[in-house]
Design an enzyme around this catalytic site. Structure first.
Site, short mmCIF file in Angstrom:
data_model
loop_
_atom_site.label_atom_id
_atom_site.label_comp_id
_atom_site.label_asym_id
_atom_site.label_seq_id
_atom_site.Cartn_x
_atom_site.Cartn_y
_atom_site.Cartn_z
N ASP A 271 26.49 -7.98 16.68
CA ASP A 271 25.66 -6.27 16.54
C ASP A 271 26.29 -6.12 17.89
OD1 ASP A 271 23.27 -3.84 16.17
OD2 ASP A 271 23.44 -5.05 18.10
N GLU B 91 30.89 -6.56 14.79
CA GLU B 91 30.42 -4.88 15.36
C GLU B 91 30.96 -4.23 16.02
OE1 GLU B 91 27.07 -1.53 14.47
OE2 GLU B 91 26.62 -3.28 15.84
C1 NOJ Z 1 23.99 -1.58 15.63
C2 NOJ Z 1 22.92 -2.42 14.80
O1 NOJ Z 1 23.97 -2.09 13.35
C3 NOJ Z 1 21.97 -1.28 14.43
O2 NOJ Z 1 21.12 -1.50 13.12
C4 NOJ Z 1 21.17 -1.41 15.53
O3 NOJ Z 1 20.32 -0.37 16.06
C5 NOJ Z 1 21.90 -1.51 17.34
N1 NOJ Z 1 22.85 -2.37 16.89
C6 NOJ Z 1 21.71 -1.86 18.42
O4 NOJ Z 1 21.11 -3.39 18.13
#
Ligand code: NOJ
Length: 551
Positions: free
Chosen positions: A200, A254
């Site tokens: 993440d 990500e």
């Molecule tokens: C990216 C995640 O995919 C999302 O759902 C989340 O709210 C944020 N990062 C914070 O962790």
């Protein structure tokens, strides 16, 4: 140690646990529900699962605010249910990857509670700063969810940084003790048999030294100083060296705003990669600017450019992660497709990305063409980001306009329960679900589509089967045609054995189609299409075709 790059042959299915399937009748999706549906997931041709967070969490950001990294939340069935799912998946030759959320923890995490009390060794686990002498915030950075990136803590009498919700405090990754904690977490799950991680917002973990004020970005201040920060590569290398390289696992990071060139710093297979794949955002930005809340008319050329930049940019060096939906964006049928031509456009969208080079991901409900949810009242939204946007941005606009903005922008549109059948609560739960079910569940659900050979669901099965059979999809090169068209996306994939031509119309109207030079359609086999009848030189609304030439 990894012996082969198994992730290159997989198709993953993303589960957002709260809304997938309730197995114990409490209104909340859980691992009992997942266990029931393992065969269903496998029947799609998917042989990997990515779980959005399953850990204990107060739920401010639906699990992305973690209070314990080494357990499974009771509401999802706890550790016992997880191990059963993990074994069940492995028995079906499916891999399981977890979400690793270590840019921040919940403020309910033990580390944070001790850090705010200055109990060692936790004192420097987070990014704490005193108020400036004039009483101002430590710097001018914005959080991505709720106002400024700083929150005053009464106990510690300092500010802590939160790049997301107030209850999501950023970890201080510059502290070696924090990195050791992360490695412990990784080993814990990998030793249990988990096959990897989706990481993440991992590109945010290294903040620029001195946390300077940002005078460059007009909005989202600080972004340039915390995205791809100075020590990011070093920390990822450390995790790779000390942990990942010792296991047969994969990593998927990500990476907001990443370009193929920057991605290659981390995933170049020819030059000591520290990650396997990155999640780019460019293909999500064809109808918005930076965030889904800034809505714009859909621009196919922008989308095509993003696909081609990534296909070409990584060629021969890095591996793409392919997706059209996840839990952070509204549904694609309602965005790049058409609700009026829901079935045709859902099928076309499946083809548009599934024949590209990379590892595809399917988000729960995408395989039946679920579309956006249109609540009548803004207060029906659950998502922390959506509610903040509603109460703070564009507040002078009419109530209709403000609601419409949420319809376009809110990720809650993709978070309604999966529509399993046409019984009450869409067969998701025997009790009132934790969140609203989309009104269209009687027309759009798995059970009905199982009975229909032409359904979106059965089309997905065909597409996934084909992509696994065709060597050119796995290995072949990529060439885009009709580049200037704002209605058609046309690309070819070719290896030494075969070539395919993929044709996708993003138009509600009939569109002329002429095969590019060198593609003799009379010699091709039409192996996939989403309309009955002869394939002519005119494409019907959202028509898609895949032609094959064997060499
Ligand atoms: C990216 C995640 O995919 C999302 O759902 C989340 O709210 C944020 N990062 C914070 O962790």
């Amino acid at each position: 140690m990894r012996t082969e790059q198994w992730y290159k042959d997989k198709v993953f299915y993303q589960i957002w646990p709260r809304s997938f399937k309730d197995g114990n009748g409490d209104g909340m999706g859980d691992l009992y529900g997942v266990y029931e549906k393992l065969d269903y997931i496998k029947s799609l041709g998917c042989d990997g699962i990515w779980f959005s967070p399953l850990y204990p969490s107060p739920g401010v950001d639906c699990g992305y605010d973690i209070s314990d990294y080494m357990d499974i939340a009771e509401e999802f069935g706890g550790m016992e249910a997880f191990k059963k799912v993990l074994d069940g998946a492995h028995a079906r030759d499916m891999k399981v990857i977890m979400d690793l959320v270590v840019n921040h923890t919940s403020t309910e995490h033990e580390w944070f509670k001790k850090s705010r009390e200055r109990i060692e060794p936790y004192t420097d686990y987070y990014i704490w700063r005193p108020a400036k002498p004039n009483g101002k915030l430590p710097n001018n950075w914005d959080s991505l969810f709720e106002g400024k990136a700083w929150q005053w803590d009464e106990v510690r009498q300092e500010y802590y940084m939160h790049l997301f919700a107030i209850e999501q405090a950023d970890l201080n990754m510059d502290n070696p003790l924090v990195r050791e904690e992360v490695k412990k977490v990784l080993r814990f799950w990998l030793d249990m048999g988990v096959d990897g991680f989706r990481e993440d917002v991992i590109t945010f973990i290294s903040k620029k030294e001195g946390l300077p004020d940002d005078y460059i970005m007009p909005a989202s201040k600080g972004f340039n100083y915390f995205n791809h920060g100075p020590h990011l590569h070093e920390y990822l290398e450390e995790f790779h060296r000390d942990v990942f390289s010792k296991y047969d696992c994969m990593t998927l990071a990500e990476a907001p705003m990443v370009t193929p060139k920057v991605a290659l710093k981390y995933i170049d297979e020819t030059n000591a990669p520290v990650l396997d794949m990155m999640i780019q955002f460019a293909t999500q930005e064809a109808d918005c600017m930076f965030t889904d809340f800034v809505h714009m008319p859909f621009n196919l050329r922008k989308l095509k450019k993003a696909y081609s930049d990534w296909q070409n940019g990584l060629e021969g060096k890095g591996w793409n992660m392919l997706y059209i939906e996840n839990h952070d964006h509204p549904r694609m049928v309602s965005r790049y497709g058409s609700e009026k031509f829901r079935e045709a456009s859902a099928k076309m969208l499946a083809v548009s990305y599934m024949f590209l080079k990379g590892t595809p991901f399917v988000y729960q409900g995408q395989e039946i063409g679920m579309s956006n949810w249109y609540p009548s009242d803004p207060e029906m939204y659950e998502d922390v980001q959506t509610l903040w946007q509603y109460h703070n941005v564009g507040t002078k606009k009419s109530p209709e306009k403000r609601l419409e903005r949420l319809w376009h922008g809110s990720r809650d549109s993709a978070r309604t329960p999966v529509q399993w059948d046409s019984t009450e609560n869409a067969g998701f739960s025997t009790m009132t679900p934790w969140f609203y079910v989309n009104d269209n569940y009687k027309e759009v659900n798995v059970a009905m589509q199982e009975q229909d050979a032409d359904s979106v669901l059965n089309f997905y099965r065909k597409v996934i089967k084909l992509r696994k059979e065709l060597s050119c999809v796995r290995h072949g090169n990529y060439t885009e045609y009709n580049k200037s068209s704002s209605k058609l996306y046309v690309y070819a994939r070719e290896d030494e054995k075969q070539k395919i031509l993929v044709v996708c119309s993003y138009s509600e109207a009939m569109e002329e189609f002429k095969a590019p030079a060198g593609f003799d359609l009379r010699k091709a086999e039409l192996i996939l299409n989403n309309y009955d009848g002869a394939a002519t030189s005119v494409l019907k609304p959202y028509e898609t075709r895949v032609y094959l030439w064997q060499k």
